[in-house]
Design a protein around this motif. Structure first.
Motif, PDB file in Angstrom:
ATOM      1  N   LEU A  72      35.537  41.277  40.802  1.00 10.05           N
ATOM      2  CA  LEU A  72      35.520  40.411  41.978  1.00 10.05           C
ATOM      3  C   LEU A  72      35.423  38.981  41.495  1.00 10.05           C
ATOM      4  CD1 LEU A  72      32.849  42.452  43.944  1.00 10.05           C
ATOM      5  CD2 LEU A  72      35.258  42.351  44.552  1.00 10.05           C
ATOM      6  N   HIS A  73      36.251  38.109  42.053  1.00 12.10           N
ATOM      7  CA  HIS A  73      36.225  36.701  41.654  1.00 12.10           C
ATOM      8  C   HIS A  73      36.459  35.840  42.879  1.00 12.10           C
ATOM      9  CE1 HIS A  73      36.658  33.178  39.054  1.00 12.10           C
ATOM     10  NE2 HIS A  73      37.690  32.841  39.811  1.00 12.10           N
ATOM     11  N   ALA A  74      35.763  34.699  42.933  1.00 14.35           N
ATOM     12  CA  ALA A  74      35.899  33.769  44.049  1.00 14.35           C
ATOM     13  C   ALA A  74      36.393  32.425  43.569  1.00 14.35           C
ATOM     14  CB  ALA A  74      34.558  33.603  44.763  1.00 14.35           C
ATOM     15  N   PHE A  75      37.409  31.916  44.228  1.00 14.61           N
ATOM     16  CA  PHE A  75      37.832  30.526  44.055  1.00 14.61           C
ATOM     17  C   PHE A  75      37.155  29.712  45.148  1.00 14.61           C
ATOM     18  CE2 PHE A  75      41.319  32.926  42.158  1.00 14.61           C
ATOM     19  CZ  PHE A  75      41.572  32.208  40.991  1.00 14.61           C
TER      20      PHE A  75
ATOM     21  N   LEU B  29      48.339  34.948  39.509  1.00 12.55           N
ATOM     22  CA  LEU B  29      48.191  36.368  39.205  1.00 12.55           C
ATOM     23  C   LEU B  29      49.044  36.775  38.013  1.00 12.55           C
ATOM     24  CD1 LEU B  29      48.132  37.831  42.826  1.00 12.55           C
ATOM     25  CD2 LEU B  29      46.197  37.497  41.289  1.00 12.55           C
ATOM     26  N   LEU B  30      50.244  36.197  37.900  1.00 13.75           N
ATOM     27  CA  LEU B  30      51.098  36.507  36.760  1.00 13.75           C
ATOM     28  C   LEU B  30      50.457  36.033  35.454  1.00 13.75           C
ATOM     29  CD1 LEU B  30      53.718  37.581  35.568  1.00 13.75           C
ATOM     30  CD2 LEU B  30      54.786  35.367  36.067  1.00 13.75           C
ATOM     31  N   GLN B  31      49.886  34.830  35.460  1.00 15.81           N
ATOM     32  CA  GLN B  31      49.184  34.338  34.277  1.00 15.81           C
ATOM     33  C   GLN B  31      48.024  35.260  33.912  1.00 15.81           C
ATOM     34  OE1 GLN B  31      48.054  30.169  34.597  1.00 15.81           O
ATOM     35  NE2 GLN B  31      49.919  29.715  35.754  1.00 15.81           N
ATOM     36  N   THR B  32      47.348  35.768  34.936  1.00 18.97           N
ATOM     37  CA  THR B  32      46.210  36.674  34.708  1.00 18.97           C
ATOM     38  C   THR B  32      46.673  37.955  34.024  1.00 18.97           C
ATOM     39  OG1 THR B  32      45.054  35.776  36.648  1.00 18.97           O
ATOM     40  CG2 THR B  32      44.363  37.948  35.850  1.00 18.97           C
ATOM     41  N   PHE B  33      47.762  38.535  34.486  1.00 18.06           N
ATOM     42  CA  PHE B  33      48.279  39.752  33.870  1.00 18.06           C
ATOM     43  C   PHE B  33      48.770  39.471  32.451  1.00 18.06           C
ATOM     44  CE2 PHE B  33      47.851  41.648  37.907  1.00 18.06           C
ATOM     45  CZ  PHE B  33      48.106  43.007  37.812  1.00 18.06           C
ATOM     46  N   SER B  34      49.460  38.359  32.265  1.00 17.91           N
ATOM     47  CA  SER B  34      49.995  38.037  30.937  1.00 17.91           C
ATOM     48  C   SER B  34      48.875  37.814  29.929  1.00 17.91           C
ATOM     49  CB  SER B  34      50.874  36.788  31.028  1.00 17.91           C
ATOM     50  OG  SER B  34      51.979  37.005  31.882  1.00 17.91           O
ATOM     51  N   PHE B  35      47.816  37.134  30.356  1.00 19.71           N
ATOM     52  CA  PHE B  35      46.694  36.884  29.459  1.00 19.71           C
ATOM     53  C   PHE B  35      46.001  38.195  29.086  1.00 19.71           C
ATOM     54  CE2 PHE B  35      42.220  35.747  28.637  1.00 19.71           C
ATOM     55  CZ  PHE B  35      42.406  34.825  27.612  1.00 19.71           C
ATOM     56  N   ALA B  36      45.858  39.090  30.054  1.00 14.47           N
ATOM     57  CA  ALA B  36      45.218  40.383  29.774  1.00 14.47           C
ATOM     58  C   ALA B  36      46.048  41.194  28.793  1.00 14.47           C
ATOM     59  CB  ALA B  36      45.015  41.151  31.072  1.00 14.47           C
ATOM     60  N   GLU B  37      47.383  41.178  28.955  1.00 14.42           N
ATOM     61  CA  GLU B  37      48.243  41.909  28.025  1.00 14.42           C
ATOM     62  C   GLU B  37      48.129  41.345  26.615  1.00 14.42           C
ATOM     63  OE1 GLU B  37      52.852  43.507  27.811  1.00 14.42           O
ATOM     64  OE2 GLU B  37      52.399  41.681  28.957  1.00 14.42           O
TER      65      GLU B  37
ATOM     66  N   TRP C  86      26.749  34.498  48.635  1.00 16.02           N
ATOM     67  CA  TRP C  86      28.046  34.095  48.102  1.00 16.02           C
ATOM     68  C   TRP C  86      27.902  33.598  46.678  1.00 16.02           C
ATOM     69  CZ3 TRP C  86      32.819  34.972  48.423  1.00 16.02           C
ATOM     70  CH2 TRP C  86      33.797  34.059  48.013  1.00 16.02           C
ATOM     71  N   ASP C  87      26.767  33.005  46.321  1.00 12.27           N
ATOM     72  CA  ASP C  87      26.565  32.498  44.969  1.00 12.27           C
ATOM     73  C   ASP C  87      26.565  33.618  43.939  1.00 12.27           C
ATOM     74  OD1 ASP C  87      26.398  29.936  45.909  1.00 12.27           O
ATOM     75  OD2 ASP C  87      24.218  29.964  46.070  1.00 12.27           O
ATOM     76  N   GLU C  88      26.264  34.849  44.379  1.00 11.50           N
ATOM     77  CA  GLU C  88      26.194  35.968  43.453  1.00 11.50           C
ATOM     78  C   GLU C  88      27.549  36.658  43.288  1.00 11.50           C
ATOM     79  OE1 GLU C  88      22.969  38.589  44.511  1.00 11.50           O
ATOM     80  OE2 GLU C  88      22.055  36.942  45.592  1.00 11.50           O
ATOM     81  N   PHE C  89      28.550  36.226  44.064  1.00 13.53           N
ATOM     82  CA  PHE C  89      29.805  36.975  44.110  1.00 13.53           C
ATOM     83  C   PHE C  89      30.791  36.674  43.002  1.00 13.53           C
ATOM     84  CE2 PHE C  89      34.215  37.160  45.628  1.00 13.53           C
ATOM     85  CZ  PHE C  89      34.309  38.502  45.879  1.00 13.53           C
ATOM     86  N   PRO C  90      31.002  35.406  42.582  1.00 10.81           N
ATOM     87  CA  PRO C  90      32.210  35.103  41.817  1.00 10.81           C
ATOM     88  C   PRO C  90      32.427  35.879  40.530  1.00 10.81           C
ATOM     89  CG  PRO C  90      31.217  33.100  42.637  1.00 10.81           C
ATOM     90  CD  PRO C  90      30.247  34.206  42.911  1.00 10.81           C
ATOM     91  N   ARG C  91      31.381  36.354  39.860  1.00 14.27           N
ATOM     92  CA  ARG C  91      31.587  36.970  38.553  1.00 14.27           C
ATOM     93  C   ARG C  91      31.185  38.437  38.536  1.00 14.27           C
ATOM     94  NH1 ARG C  91      34.501  35.488  34.475  1.00 14.27           N
ATOM     95  NH2 ARG C  91      32.923  35.950  32.947  1.00 14.27           N
ATOM     96  N   ALA C  92      31.416  39.130  39.614  1.00 14.09           N
ATOM     97  CA  ALA C  92      31.019  40.532  39.657  1.00 14.09           C
ATOM     98  C   ALA C  92      31.955  41.385  38.834  1.00 14.09           C
ATOM     99  CB  ALA C  92      31.000  41.030  41.101  1.00 14.09           C
ATOM    100  N   ARG C  93      31.368  42.290  38.046  1.00 14.83           N
ATOM    101  CA  ARG C  93      32.125  43.226  37.231  1.00 14.83           C
ATOM    102  C   ARG C  93      31.622  44.625  37.519  1.00 14.83           C
ATOM    103  NH1 ARG C  93      31.467  38.738  33.905  1.00 14.83           N
ATOM    104  NH2 ARG C  93      33.135  38.287  32.400  1.00 14.83           N
TER     105      ARG C  93
ATOM    106  N   GLU D  15      39.171  32.455  35.869  1.00 18.11           N
ATOM    107  CA  GLU D  15      38.301  31.273  35.791  1.00 18.11           C
ATOM    108  C   GLU D  15      39.082  30.026  35.404  1.00 18.11           C
ATOM    109  OE1 GLU D  15      35.261  32.461  33.078  1.00 18.11           O
ATOM    110  OE2 GLU D  15      33.899  33.030  34.683  1.00 18.11           O
ATOM    111  N   GLY D  16      40.171  30.213  34.685  1.00 20.07           N
ATOM    112  CA  GLY D  16      40.972  29.068  34.264  1.00 20.07           C
ATOM    113  C   GLY D  16      42.032  28.665  35.267  1.00 20.07           C
ATOM    114  N   CYS D  17      42.177  29.438  36.343  1.00 13.39           N
ATOM    115  CA  CYS D  17      43.184  29.124  37.359  1.00 13.39           C
ATOM    116  C   CYS D  17      42.601  28.241  38.452  1.00 13.39           C
ATOM    117  CB  CYS D  17      43.718  30.409  38.001  1.00 13.39           C
ATOM    118  SG  CYS D  17      44.768  31.416  36.948  1.00 13.39           S
ATOM    119  N   THR D  18      43.444  27.423  39.047  1.00 10.09           N
ATOM    120  CA  THR D  18      43.104  26.682  40.263  1.00 10.09           C
ATOM    121  C   THR D  18      44.175  26.963  41.292  1.00 10.09           C
ATOM    122  OG1 THR D  18      44.255  24.705  39.469  1.00 10.09           O
ATOM    123  CG2 THR D  18      41.866  24.859  39.029  1.00 10.09           C
ATOM    124  N   LEU D  19      43.810  26.817  42.536  1.00 14.62           N
ATOM    125  CA  LEU D  19      44.744  27.079  43.624  1.00 14.62           C
ATOM    126  C   LEU D  19      44.922  25.808  44.443  1.00 14.62           C
ATOM    127  CD1 LEU D  19      43.455  30.581  44.823  1.00 14.62           C
ATOM    128  CD2 LEU D  19      45.352  30.091  43.276  1.00 14.62           C
TER     129      LEU D  19
END
Length: 489
Positions: free
Chosen positions: A124-127, A195-203, A374-381, A165-169
């Motif tokens: 889970l990630h929040a922008f 989202l494409l950058q996210t998949f490419s970085f994970a690969e 909401w402060d607890e949400f952005p980095r949920a794993r 975390e490195g993306c902005t919208l």
């Protein structure tokens, strides 16, 4: 806490040997039991011919005289203390512009025992919104396979969190300072690029890992919630389904947002064949006819036998067309429709009572960490190490749910069906690994989620339904890992 006697159906009994093993889990198992007479009497007016009269789900034992799921699930509860550490995990909260978001992950069974690891995971990630960036919520599920499947799922999840975390919208138009509108007019191109950058970085990260992922890997599916629409990116057979309330305010129509990347799909098959791969079925029935899932093989050997056409890792299968390049889909959310007055829960659901208390280590099935901050949400794993938040939930650096967490919120299941009135969201998102979709249709999943009354109840109900179906189909011996995310929108 609700007295155990209040949760025990009249006439229910349990074998003494099993009762000794159950310990503190006895009441959890007993809550699953119900005599045929009680079930018929209680739900005679709402039950269909497909509903099982004992476990009360439309399971494959609907025409049987007794319900096999009951005895299998009794044994699963009796052996709950044998689950590996961090086997099950849950996150629940209420991010802005939603009426609730919950993710539940439960490990499976193999050959009558708990699997060594739960190979599923989630993120889970929040922008957060600002004058130069729009707000958004990203929820993702991952399904590992192969010997190193759990490691692959975790590695992909961690890499994607880093990339997000490195993306902005940036919004398509300047937003007011502190704007809280989810999405903030983010263009489809910006969302898909992130989202494409996210998949490419994970690969890339998985390719740099030390583990051998030649015959192991993971599928992934992400949904970005942008207020007025949902943008999905996926590789594999995890699925996202959106339930939209009908124009009359009653009932929900299921819309499949993603398409399973199966080897036999025409576009996937063409790519694999062009790369020199083979797609075939290896199992046969009693008459010698092919059966079972289609699998991918290299030209001259019966390996690796991968049953999905897109995945991370799987370096052997990648030589014959398997790829981690995601597919994208956008689902515009229709304007909200006012719910009909006195809408009753249309399908299976949980009536839940939440109580604070120390989690019993022997009963993992109802373990849950819940937070509305909401402060607890952005980095949920999902899955990993113990949660570190002082709130007992997830902080920006939290990594999962531990069965030993001292302040878990317990979910006491009082009844598996509820026909009481429940608040109805405008839209419902169900994002899950194939452990759910193997036996639960899109419409059935949406109906169950709508009838549960809350995203938290819905996620738990869907996992329970899936596990019952697996228990009946494979006589309690096998059950896939199952991770379900539900958002009330």
């Amino acid at each position: 806490m609700v007295p155990p006697a209040a949760l025990r159906p009249a006439g229910a009994s349990i074998e003494p040997r099993i009762a000794e093993q159950l310990g503190s889990s006895a009441d959890a198992a007993l809550r699953r039991l119900m005599t045929a007479g009680e079930a018929v009497q209680a739900f005679q007016s709402t039950r269909t011919l497909q509903d099982c009269h004992l476990c009360r789900y439309s399971c494959q034992a609907s025409s049987a005289a007794s319900c096999p799921a009951v005895e299998h699930l009794q044994l699963w509860d009796a052996e709950a203390y044998l689950k590996p550490a961090f086997y099950d995990s849950t996150w629940s909260g209420r991010p802005p512009t939603t009426a609730g978001l919950t993710v539940v992950s439960r490990g499976g069974r193999c050959a009558g025992h708990w699997k060594p690891q739960n190979q599923d995971s989630f993120l889970l990630h929040a922008f957060e919104a600002s004058s130069t960036a729009a707000a958004a919520i990203v929820v993702g599920v991952f399904d590992g396979h192969g010997v190193q499947g759990a490691a692959a799922a975790r590695a992909v999840r961690e890499a994607m969190l880093t990339a997000l975390e490195g993306c902005t919208l940036p919004p398509a138009a300047p937003a007011a300072a502190g704007a809280a509108a989810l999405g903030g007019a983010v263009s489809q191109e910006v969302a898909e690029s992130c989202l494409l950058q996210t998949f490419s970085f994970a690969e890339q990260r998985l390719g740099e890992a030390e583990q051998d992922f030649s015959k192991s890997g993971a599928t992934a599916a992400l949904c970005m919630l942008l207020g007025d629409r949902i943008v999905a990116a996926w590789a594999g057979d995890s699925r996202a389904v959106v339930g939209v309330r009908g124009s009359s305010g009653k009932g929900y129509q299921a819309h499949q947002l993603t398409a399973d990347h199966k080897p036999e799909s025409p576009s996937e098959l063409a790519r694999i064949a062009a790369a020199g791969g083979r797609v075939d079925r290896v199992a046969t029935d009693a008459q010698g006819n092919p059966m079972g899932p289609y699998r991918i093989f290299v030209p001259d050997q019966w390996v690796p036998g991968l049953a999905v056409a897109r995945a991370f890792g799987d370096t052997l299968a990648s030589t014959v067309g398997v790829t981690a390049i995601p597919e994208f889909a956008v689902f515009p959310l229709p304007p909200p429709v006012a719910p009909a007055a006195h809408v009753a829960a249309p399908h299976a659901g949980f009536h839940l009572e939440q109580q604070q208390g120390k989690a019993a280590a022997a009963d993992h099935r109802a373990d849950s960490l819940s937070s509305s901050s909401w402060d607890e949400f952005p980095r949920a794993r999902g899955r990993g190490s113990k949660a570190t938040s002082k709130f007992g939930g997830f902080s920006k650096a939290a990594r999962g749910t531990s069965a030993q967490q001292p302040q878990d919120k317990r979910l006491q299941v009082e009844a598996l069906f509820s026909t009481a009135s429940a608040p109805q969201p405008s839209h419902i998102l169900v994002l899950a690994t194939d452990g759910l979709w193997e036996f639960v249709s899109n419409q059935r999943a949406v109906d169950i989620a709508a009838g549960a009354g809350s995203a938290e109840a819905a996620a738990h109900a869907l996992v329970e339904v899936a596990q019952r179906e697996w228990a009946v189909k494979y006589r309690g011996r096998n059950c896939d890992d199952c991770t379900v995310a539900v958002a009330y929108l």
